[in-house]
Structures are given as C-alpha cells and as structure tokens.
Motif scaffolding. Sequence first.
Motif, PDB file in Angstrom:
ATOM      1  N   GLY A  75       0.819  -1.198   0.000  1.00  0.00           N
ATOM      2  CA  GLY A  75       0.000   0.000   0.000  1.00  0.00           C
ATOM      3  C   GLY A  75       0.851   1.245   0.000  1.00  0.00           C
ATOM      4  O   GLY A  75       2.082   1.194  -0.054  1.00  0.00           O
ATOM      5  N   PHE A 104      -6.913  10.963  -0.701  1.00  0.00           N
ATOM      6  CA  PHE A 104      -7.024   9.519  -0.455  1.00  0.00           C
ATOM      7  C   PHE A 104      -7.502   8.790  -1.706  1.00  0.00           C
ATOM      8  O   PHE A 104      -6.953   7.746  -2.089  1.00  0.00           O
ATOM      9  CB  PHE A 104      -7.987   9.282   0.717  1.00  0.00           C
ATOM     10  CG  PHE A 104      -8.338   7.850   0.940  1.00  0.00           C
ATOM     11  CD1 PHE A 104      -7.464   7.009   1.624  1.00  0.00           C
ATOM     12  CD2 PHE A 104      -9.533   7.322   0.478  1.00  0.00           C
ATOM     13  CE1 PHE A 104      -7.780   5.669   1.833  1.00  0.00           C
ATOM     14  CE2 PHE A 104      -9.860   5.994   0.684  1.00  0.00           C
ATOM     15  CZ  PHE A 104      -8.983   5.167   1.361  1.00  0.00           C
ATOM     16  N   GLU A 105      -8.518   9.322  -2.365  1.00  0.00           N
ATOM     17  CA  GLU A 105      -9.093   8.660  -3.523  1.00  0.00           C
ATOM     18  C   GLU A 105      -8.083   8.532  -4.665  1.00  0.00           C
ATOM     19  O   GLU A 105      -8.018   7.502  -5.337  1.00  0.00           O
ATOM     20  CB  GLU A 105     -10.335   9.414  -3.995  1.00  0.00           C
ATOM     21  CG  GLU A 105     -11.524   9.333  -3.062  1.00  0.00           C
ATOM     22  CD  GLU A 105     -11.427  10.265  -1.860  1.00  0.00           C
ATOM     23  OE1 GLU A 105     -12.322  10.214  -0.999  1.00  0.00           O
ATOM     24  OE2 GLU A 105     -10.456  11.065  -1.785  1.00  0.00           O
ATOM     25  N   THR A 108      -5.521   5.797  -3.788  1.00  0.00           N
ATOM     26  CA  THR A 108      -6.061   4.438  -3.870  1.00  0.00           C
ATOM     27  C   THR A 108      -6.244   3.987  -5.311  1.00  0.00           C
ATOM     28  O   THR A 108      -6.450   2.791  -5.559  1.00  0.00           O
ATOM     29  CB  THR A 108      -7.399   4.327  -3.120  1.00  0.00           C
ATOM     30  OG1 THR A 108      -8.312   5.316  -3.606  1.00  0.00           O
ATOM     31  CG2 THR A 108      -7.208   4.498  -1.626  1.00  0.00           C
ATOM     32  N   PRO A 112      -3.808   0.450  -2.225  1.00  0.00           N
ATOM     33  CA  PRO A 112      -4.484   0.803  -0.965  1.00  0.00           C
ATOM     34  C   PRO A 112      -3.687   1.854  -0.212  1.00  0.00           C
ATOM     35  O   PRO A 112      -2.461   1.797  -0.157  1.00  0.00           O
ATOM     36  CB  PRO A 112      -4.527  -0.527  -0.203  1.00  0.00           C
ATOM     37  CG  PRO A 112      -4.464  -1.564  -1.278  1.00  0.00           C
ATOM     38  CD  PRO A 112      -3.589  -0.995  -2.356  1.00  0.00           C
ATOM     39  N   ALA A 113      -4.379   2.837   0.378  1.00  0.00           N
ATOM     40  CA  ALA A 113      -3.676   3.997   0.914  1.00  0.00           C
ATOM     41  C   ALA A 113      -4.136   4.350   2.327  1.00  0.00           C
ATOM     42  O   ALA A 113      -5.253   4.028   2.740  1.00  0.00           O
ATOM     43  CB  ALA A 113      -3.880   5.206  -0.003  1.00  0.00           C
TER      44      ALA A 113
END
Length: 320
Positions: A75, A104-105, A108, A112-113
Amino acid sequence: MSGTVNAGGQCALGLDVGGTKIAGGLVVWPSGEIVCRRLVPTAAARGGEPVLDDVIILARQLAQEAQRNSWQVLGIGLGVAELVDSEGRVTSGQTIHWEGLPVFERLTGIAPAVVEADVRAAALGEAWFGAGKPFRSFTYLTVGTGISSCLVIDRKPWAGANGNALVMASSPLSTTCGRCGADLSPILEDFASGPAITRRYREATGRGVMRTEEVFAALGHDECAQEIIRSAGFALGVSLAFLVNVTDPESVIVGGGLGSAKGLYWDEMVASARRHIWSKVTRELPILPAALGPDAGIVGAATSIFARECELPAMESSDD
C-alpha cells in the motif's frame, strides 16, 4: 536500490509531504529499510492541485520501481504537515492546501492507501522501528519548521476525536504582564521553531541570515545566538514538561530537524523540561532523540500500511 536488501518480498510506499519538499521511498517489510528514494520540491505556493499531481506522479514512479524489482506493494502511506481526520481527510490548509481535495481517492487509484498527519506517521515509525520500540507509551515531539506532538500508546498514536491532537505550539498562551499590565499572547512556535530562531536572530542583529543552521554555526562566538537558542530550548522544555505532566508517558522521543540538534538547544530543552515536570517520580524519565532521523517521515508513512497489513513485531524490553 539498496545493496543490502535483495529484491523481492513486501514493501510499502512512504510519502512525506512538507512545506519544502516531498520525500518518497520504498520501505521493506519487516526491516523498515528504505531501498529506493525520491525527492522533489513542494513549491506549495502553486496551490494544492499541482502539489497533489506531483505526489501522484512520485507514487507511480515508486510503484513502477517496486514492480521492476519484484517487490509486492502492500500500500501507500502518506504523511502531510496538516491536520488529518480519522477518514484520511486533510482538514487544514496552513501550508499544503488540500482541504476538500480527493487525496485519499487519488492514491487508492494506485494502491491501498492511508493518509495521516506527518507527526503521527513519524511517531508510528519510531514506535515500530525506532527509539520507541521498548516503550508501551511515549510522547513524541517533532521540532523543525513547526512544532507538533502526539501521545503513543501500545504503538498507536492517539489522534483525538477529530484528528487534531497534535497542535501543541500554535495556540497563544494569553496572559497579563505582572509588571506593566500589558496583555501578552506568546506562541511557542513563533519563539522556538527553526524559522522563529532565524527571525529572532535577524531582528536582534540586523544580519541577513536566512537559515537556522547559520544561527547555530554562530554559537561558538556570538552571545546573541547563544541567548536566542538557549531561550528557545528553555521555552520548548516548559511546554514539553506540561505534556509530560498531563499524559505521564514512559518516555519522551524528540525528532525533526531542529529536535535532533545536539548541544545547547537540546541541553536547555531537557534541563527545562526536568525542572518543570511536577512529580519527582516522573522527572527523570528518558528523553531521547528519535532514531530514524531524516527518514522518519518516509518510514513512518510506510509503517501506517504495515500497521494495517502486517503482524506487529515483538516489543523490545525497556530494561535492555
């Protein structure tokens, strides 16, 4: 790539976004070693969107580097020098203007973040891979361009109800002078941080210094530099003692560029803290320099992924 770790295995991308630079790296599990690094200027004055674009480009480059060397990317962890809530939303815009942006979006979309405040990310890195490993609880303090802190309990940085449990040095201590009656509102960050030390020295001497390192370099022969650095360390120690009195940790770990400085600043901070810690039982608690140094941001951000995806390493004994 580092020659000390063979290609393959698991890693996480660690991204550290500050006011001056964006640092990134591939961090290997379970050693915590950085095997690839990248660095680009932040240039925050451009606005939030261009900075976020640069972060995404950097993340993609690191992911490609991992793929070329057969690393499995678990991630992306990102630490940013702003307030971040429990959902990974950036909720302040003091330096990095990411309020309302889909940080965040966008991350990702690569892997995964986790998005976290930089001080909590660095504290997490110290808890897993640094000076915090022997302790169930410690207060982490970072001092550099700004001053922030957090409490770590069982290797988990405490974020508070809204992610804001880190602003220790930005609020004024409003009081009234007992001699002249003037209203005073001193702010620790405006007195003891790196930029504050530089500004105070420049105002006191009229010299055109622009970097804190120049003030420290003058310590050996300049009484003004000595007094400014001494007073800054003393003030920081007072606030550190307040944190210790309130949270009662096993230890204090101090990081950041200025927090890692040895000599007068460190000595005054420690002496002042011990002088202002109320309980004699607590007064001699360990006050330690952070172990990860300039790598704390990258390693800490990656550790936010390890903390979610990997088994916790055994805790070291503080008696060792």
